[in-house]
Design a protein around this motif. Structure first.
Motif, PDB file in Angstrom:
ATOM      1  N   ASP A  72       0.835  -1.192   0.000  1.00 55.40           N
ATOM      2  CA  ASP A  72       0.000   0.000   0.000  1.00 55.40           C
ATOM      3  C   ASP A  72       0.877   1.251   0.000  1.00 55.40           C
ATOM      4  O   ASP A  72       1.877   1.329   0.707  1.00 55.40           O
ATOM      5  CB  ASP A  72      -0.899  -0.005   1.241  1.00 55.40           C
ATOM      6  N   LYS A  73       0.511   2.219  -0.801  1.00 52.69           N
ATOM      7  CA  LYS A  73       1.287   3.462  -0.912  1.00 52.69           C
ATOM      8  C   LYS A  73       0.743   4.485   0.076  1.00 52.69           C
ATOM      9  O   LYS A  73       0.127   5.474  -0.308  1.00 52.69           O
ATOM     10  CB  LYS A  73       1.243   3.973  -2.344  1.00 52.69           C
ATOM     11  N   ILE A  74       0.980   4.205   1.357  1.00 46.48           N
ATOM     12  CA  ILE A  74       0.555   5.102   2.431  1.00 46.48           C
ATOM     13  C   ILE A  74       1.785   5.423   3.279  1.00 46.48           C
ATOM     14  O   ILE A  74       2.796   4.721   3.194  1.00 46.48           O
ATOM     15  CB  ILE A  74      -0.566   4.450   3.293  1.00 46.48           C
ATOM     16  N   PRO A  75       1.710   6.486   4.079  1.00 42.79           N
ATOM     17  CA  PRO A  75       2.860   6.819   4.927  1.00 42.79           C
ATOM     18  C   PRO A  75       3.270   5.631   5.810  1.00 42.79           C
ATOM     19  O   PRO A  75       2.424   4.835   6.233  1.00 42.79           O
ATOM     20  CB  PRO A  75       2.355   7.987   5.772  1.00 42.79           C
ATOM     21  N   PHE A  76       4.567   5.544   6.095  1.00 44.56           N
ATOM     22  CA  PHE A  76       5.129   4.400   6.812  1.00 44.56           C
ATOM     23  C   PHE A  76       4.449   4.173   8.164  1.00 44.56           C
ATOM     24  O   PHE A  76       4.134   3.036   8.511  1.00 44.56           O
ATOM     25  CB  PHE A  76       6.642   4.586   6.994  1.00 44.56           C
ATOM     26  N   LYS A  77       4.228   5.222   8.914  1.00 46.18           N
ATOM     27  CA  LYS A  77       3.612   5.063  10.239  1.00 46.18           C
ATOM     28  C   LYS A  77       2.196   4.490  10.107  1.00 46.18           C
ATOM     29  O   LYS A  77       1.805   3.613  10.867  1.00 46.18           O
ATOM     30  CB  LYS A  77       3.589   6.394  10.989  1.00 46.18           C
ATOM     31  N   GLU A  78       1.465   4.970   9.128  1.00 43.93           N
ATOM     32  CA  GLU A  78       0.115   4.465   8.870  1.00 43.93           C
ATOM     33  C   GLU A  78       0.177   2.996   8.438  1.00 43.93           C
ATOM     34  O   GLU A  78      -0.643   2.166   8.850  1.00 43.93           O
ATOM     35  CB  GLU A  78      -0.524   5.319   7.774  1.00 43.93           C
ATOM     36  N   LYS A  79       1.161   2.682   7.600  1.00 46.15           N
ATOM     37  CA  LYS A  79       1.336   1.311   7.127  1.00 46.15           C
ATOM     38  C   LYS A  79       1.645   0.373   8.296  1.00 46.15           C
ATOM     39  O   LYS A  79       1.081  -0.713   8.408  1.00 46.15           O
ATOM     40  CB  LYS A  79       2.475   1.255   6.101  1.00 46.15           C
ATOM     41  N   LEU A  80       2.537   0.805   9.171  1.00 50.21           N
ATOM     42  CA  LEU A  80       2.906  -0.021  10.324  1.00 50.21           C
ATOM     43  C   LEU A  80       1.710  -0.204  11.256  1.00 50.21           C
ATOM     44  O   LEU A  80       1.486  -1.306  11.768  1.00 50.21           O
ATOM     45  CB  LEU A  80       4.080   0.618  11.064  1.00 50.21           C
ATOM     46  N   ASN A  81       0.947   0.849  11.437  1.00 49.80           N
ATOM     47  CA  ASN A  81      -0.260   0.799  12.249  1.00 49.80           C
ATOM     48  C   ASN A  81      -1.227  -0.250  11.695  1.00 49.80           C
ATOM     49  O   ASN A  81      -1.740  -1.102  12.428  1.00 49.80           O
ATOM     50  CB  ASN A  81      -0.904   2.186  12.255  1.00 49.80           C
ATOM     51  N   LEU A  82      -1.458  -0.215  10.399  1.00 41.57           N
ATOM     52  CA  LEU A  82      -2.352  -1.167   9.735  1.00 41.57           C
ATOM     53  C   LEU A  82      -1.787  -2.586   9.780  1.00 41.57           C
ATOM     54  O   LEU A  82      -2.517  -3.554  10.020  1.00 41.57           O
ATOM     55  CB  LEU A  82      -2.592  -0.714   8.290  1.00 41.57           C
ATOM     56  N   PHE A  83      -0.477  -2.722   9.567  1.00 37.61           N
ATOM     57  CA  PHE A  83       0.191  -4.020   9.616  1.00 37.61           C
ATOM     58  C   PHE A  83      -0.012  -4.662  10.991  1.00 37.61           C
ATOM     59  O   PHE A  83      -0.365  -5.839  11.098  1.00 37.61           O
ATOM     60  CB  PHE A  83       1.688  -3.836   9.322  1.00 37.61           C
ATOM     61  N   ILE A  84       0.202  -3.880  12.045  1.00 35.26           N
ATOM     62  CA  ILE A  84       0.026  -4.388  13.411  1.00 35.26           C
ATOM     63  C   ILE A  84      -1.430  -4.790  13.629  1.00 35.26           C
ATOM     64  O   ILE A  84      -1.708  -5.847  14.206  1.00 35.26           O
ATOM     65  CB  ILE A  84       0.493  -3.349  14.447  1.00 35.26           C
ATOM     66  N   ASP A  85      -2.367  -3.976  13.155  1.00 33.41           N
ATOM     67  CA  ASP A  85      -3.793  -4.312  13.283  1.00 33.41           C
ATOM     68  C   ASP A  85      -4.109  -5.663  12.652  1.00 33.41           C
ATOM     69  O   ASP A  85      -4.733  -6.518  13.273  1.00 33.41           O
ATOM     70  CB  ASP A  85      -4.668  -3.250  12.594  1.00 33.41           C
ATOM     71  N   VAL A  86      -3.695  -5.832  11.409  1.00 30.31           N
ATOM     72  CA  VAL A  86      -3.998  -7.065  10.670  1.00 30.31           C
ATOM     73  C   VAL A  86      -3.360  -8.269  11.361  1.00 30.31           C
ATOM     74  O   VAL A  86      -4.015  -9.284  11.602  1.00 30.31           O
ATOM     75  CB  VAL A  86      -3.525  -6.958   9.198  1.00 30.31           C
ATOM     76  N   TYR A  87      -2.085  -8.148  11.695  1.00 26.62           N
ATOM     77  CA  TYR A  87      -1.364  -9.276  12.292  1.00 26.62           C
ATOM     78  C   TYR A  87      -1.925  -9.628  13.671  1.00 26.62           C
ATOM     79  O   TYR A  87      -2.165 -10.796  13.978  1.00 26.62           O
ATOM     80  CB  TYR A  87       0.128  -8.972  12.372  1.00 26.62           C
ATOM     81  N   MET A  88      -2.147  -8.617  14.503  1.00 28.56           N
ATOM     82  CA  MET A  88      -2.637  -8.879  15.866  1.00 28.56           C
ATOM     83  C   MET A  88      -4.061  -9.448  15.839  1.00 28.56           C
ATOM     84  O   MET A  88      -4.383 -10.322  16.645  1.00 28.56           O
ATOM     85  CB  MET A  88      -2.590  -7.597  16.707  1.00 28.56           C
ATOM     86  N   LYS A  89      -4.898  -8.963  14.931  1.00 31.95           N
ATOM     87  CA  LYS A  89      -6.267  -9.492  14.824  1.00 31.95           C
ATOM     88  C   LYS A  89      -6.215 -10.990  14.493  1.00 31.95           C
ATOM     89  O   LYS A  89      -6.902 -11.799  15.100  1.00 31.95           O
ATOM     90  CB  LYS A  89      -7.042  -8.732  13.748  1.00 31.95           C
TER      91      LYS A  89
END
Length: 191
Positions: A72-89
């Motif tokens: 995804d072409k989003i800012p790194f902090k936003e990407k990491l936030n989303l990555f953590i959400d997906v993985y933790m869920k």
């Protein structure tokens, strides 16, 4: 309504990865699914093949979700936030998957047969290196960053039974502590 084959796979996934019955037999899976054990043999030939099918589907599903985030072409902090959400869920849904994987790798080595590198992960490692150069995150080896990220996400979930007992924490309180992890992880990563 699920087909019998899908019912067996869903039941096996639930037993293996959600409930932690790491060595559930075909009979236990059949009983939990409400089907005859011969049906498992018909569709999958053995517990090991059923496990490999269920594991591969679970990993592929998670990989698909994570790859989408990583590209995804989003800012790194936003990407990491989303990555953590997906993985933790996914980790909370299937808390024993990682333990099960480690057990299977150590006993049968089947999961290590695939040596295909993840293009999405290679892309993400490059992105991590760029963020390190920008000073957004602490400079270092991008792979070490990945080690730390996954340790921060997975270790508390994998260790849930031990921590709950050792620290005398109720399930509700522990779930709240795990829910707070994302913010703690993000605060520990960014400069």
């Amino acid at each position: 309504m699920l087909s019998k084959e899908e019912l067996i796979k869903q039941t096996a996934k639930e037993l293996f990865f959600s409930k932690g019955y790491l060595h559930a037999t075909t009979q236990e899976i059949a009983d939990a699914a409400g089907v005859n054990r011969s049906l498992i043999n018909y569709y999958f030939r053995s517990r090991d093949l059923l496990f490999q099918t269920v594991y591969r589907e679970a990993v592929d599903g998670l990989k698909l979700q994570l790859d989408k985030v990583l590209y995804d072409k989003i800012p790194f902090k936003e990407k990491l936030n989303l990555f953590i959400d997906v993985y933790m869920k996914e980790l909370m849904k299937y808390p024993y998957r990682e333990s099960f994987l480690i057990t299977e790798i150590c006993s049968k080595n089947f999961a290590l047969k695939e040596k295909k590198k993840s293009a999405a992960l290679a892309h993400f490692l490059q992105e991590i290196a760029q963020e390190m150069e920008k000073g957004t995150i602490k400079k270092g080896e991008p792979i070490q960053f990945m080690f730390n990220l996954f340790a921060l996400m997975a270790f508390p979930v994998i260790m849930t039974p031990l921590y709950q007992k050792l620290l005398d924490i109720s399930k509700e309180k522990y779930n709240k502590l795990i829910a707070d992890r994302k913010q703690i992880i993000l605060e520990s990563i960014f400069n």
